[in-house]
Write a protein that holds these residues in place. Structure first.
Motif, PDB file in Angstrom:
ATOM      1  N   ARG A 109       3.612 -28.929 -38.282  1.00 25.77           N
ATOM      2  CA  ARG A 109       2.822 -29.038 -39.462  1.00 25.77           C
ATOM      3  C   ARG A 109       2.236 -30.588 -39.349  1.00 25.77           C
ATOM      4  NH1 ARG A 109       5.041 -29.365 -45.745  1.00 25.77           N
ATOM      5  NH2 ARG A 109       3.247 -30.368 -46.772  1.00 25.77           N
ATOM      6  N   SER A 112      14.911 -25.740 -39.151  1.00 22.63           N
ATOM      7  CA  SER A 112      13.629 -26.225 -39.757  1.00 22.63           C
ATOM      8  C   SER A 112      12.964 -27.351 -39.118  1.00 22.63           C
ATOM      9  CB  SER A 112      13.891 -26.936 -41.203  1.00 22.63           C
ATOM     10  OG  SER A 112      14.852 -28.061 -41.127  1.00 22.63           O
ATOM     11  N   ASP A 125      11.171 -27.191 -36.147  1.00 24.07           N
ATOM     12  CA  ASP A 125       9.851 -27.185 -35.673  1.00 24.07           C
ATOM     13  C   ASP A 125       8.743 -26.716 -36.437  1.00 24.07           C
ATOM     14  OD1 ASP A 125      11.057 -26.913 -33.146  1.00 24.07           O
ATOM     15  OD2 ASP A 125      11.390 -24.801 -33.014  1.00 24.07           O
ATOM     16  N   GLU A 126       9.178 -26.221 -37.767  1.00 20.77           N
ATOM     17  CA  GLU A 126       7.932 -26.247 -38.741  1.00 20.77           C
ATOM     18  C   GLU A 126       7.339 -27.454 -39.042  1.00 20.77           C
ATOM     19  OE1 GLU A 126       9.555 -25.643 -43.271  1.00 20.77           O
ATOM     20  OE2 GLU A 126      11.112 -24.685 -41.712  1.00 20.77           O
ATOM     21  N   TRP A 127       8.158 -28.471 -39.118  1.00 18.34           N
ATOM     22  CA  TRP A 127       7.616 -29.846 -39.223  1.00 18.34           C
ATOM     23  C   TRP A 127       6.799 -30.577 -38.349  1.00 18.34           C
ATOM     24  CZ3 TRP A 127       6.932 -31.764 -44.111  1.00 18.34           C
ATOM     25  CH2 TRP A 127       7.598 -31.003 -44.984  1.00 18.34           C
TER      26      TRP A 127
END
Length: 377
Positions: A348, A341, A343-345
């Motif tokens: 963002r 999880s 990379d998604e943060w």
């Protein structure tokens, strides 16, 4: 120096390095403090830039107060008192609604973060969080007692914070991590109680009695619904722990004795890896890294119990996470709980917040517990 009590002495080089990092932490915090007194959560991180939290700022101010910078801490508490005093009518409206049997919606409750001029943010946020209001009461009163500051200048803000907590303490709200608004979180309840107890003697008789009565209610509620297998739980009715739970022992004093020991042991067993502490086992924020401020919180508790070796272990770990300029991040990715999880943060919000002023404030607190804010010579 406290470390001389049953603890292997630090080398001159290591002690100097740890003391220097405390000086750098003070410099980072004061460099970025707004002229109006607010401590920004992080001056560079996209989601935090331009905002100040009572939660972050209260612990940052405690570190600054321990460092001996009375002026900087006073400016933060002046800012907090101004921000809250300006919301007197809002809180009066909430109190009246609750007294009339109405439960105001979440979007009417006070925010958790403010602009440096004391306004709400213009973008949506997870705002209904009561912990920071209790933390600010505790932090301001503790600072005033330490340095002999006249609290009269902050009393109107104290009264607003107390009235707000008295009318909202029993409601579910977001936790320290701005998640799970559907639950009543034990760390939040501990912070609220800690603030009410700290400020009680400064209040008029009516508020004092109400504050102490709620403090008793909170403790009874947690002991009934927030304990499992000899330790506090993440929220009422939960079976898991959270890295913020040690605050219910030190500094907020919600529990002591065997329950305190069991809570610290459960947090260490579940969330401490090599001195760095995770928030909770299901944490996916930036992959669920280790948080410097939580390592300091656990170390603070160990120091308060006389485990200076354990506390020093955490201080050393925190120091190792600082960059070459002495800046400390919010978390590090050495032992990610959910690496998929991360990379998604980053996509963002960008890379992890650094510097995070709360991390620096907590380093100062733990360094003080270990006698490392003094001159190293």
């Amino acid at each position: 120096m406290k470390l001389s009590r049953g603890t292997a002495p630090l080398s001159v080089d290591e002690r100097t390095r740890l003391v220097d990092l405390a000086r750098q932490s003070h410099a980072v915090i004061t460099r970025y403090q707004d002229v109006g007194g607010a401590y920004p959560a992080s001056p560079t991180f996209s989601a935090y830039r331009g905002f100040a939290w009572l939660r972050d700022g209260s612990f940052t101010a405690e570190g600054i107060s321990r460092y001996g910078d009375v002026g900087s801490a006073n400016r933060f508490h002046d800012w907090s008192a101004r921000v809250l005093t300006a919301r007197r009518s809002e809180v009066d409206s909430l109190v009246a609604a609750r007294a009339g049997g109405e439960l105001p919606p979440v979007d009417r409750m006070l925010p958790t973060r403010f602009t440096f001029t004391g306004e709400n943010g213009s973008d949506p946020w997870w705002d209904f969080q009561t912990d920071g209001y209790g933390m600010w009461l505790w932090s301001a009163v503790t600072h005033a007692h330490r340095h002999g500051v006249d609290v009269a200048r902050w009393l109107p803000g104290f009264e607003v914070a107390v009235d707000y907590l008295l009318t909202s303490w029993d409601r579910p709200c977001y936790d320290w991590w701005e998640e799970h608004v559907e639950h009543r979180h034990v760390s939040t309840l501990g912070a609220v109680r800690g603030g009410l107890v700290a400020v009680a003697d400064l209040l008029d008789p009516g508020r004092r009695g109400a504050a102490l009565a709620v403090a008793d209610e909170i403790r009874a509620l947690v002991l009934t619904d927030g304990v499992l297998d000899g330790h506090l739980t993440k929220w009422l009715g939960s079976s898991t722990v959270d890295g913020s739970l040690p605050s219910c022992v030190v500094p907020f004093g919600l529990v002591d004795g065997d329950l305190a020991e069991g809570t610290l042991a459960a947090v260490a067993a579940s969330l401490d890896v090599d001195g760095g502490v995770h928030r909770f086992t299901d944490d996916v924020f930036y992959g669920g890294g280790q948080w410097l401020l939580l390592s300091a919180l656990l170390g603070w508790n160990l120091a308060a119990r006389g485990d200076l070796d354990g506390a020093l272990r955490h201080l050393r770990w925190i120091a190792a996470q600082a960059d070459t300029s002495g800046q400390m991040p919010e978390q590090v990715p050495h032992h990610l709980l959910h690496p998929g999880s991360r990379d998604e943060w980053i996509a963002r919000w960008g890379t992890v917040a650094s510097p995070l002023l709360w991390s620096h404030g907590m380093y100062l607190i733990l360094a003080d517990e270990l006698g490392l804010l003094e001159d190293p010579t």
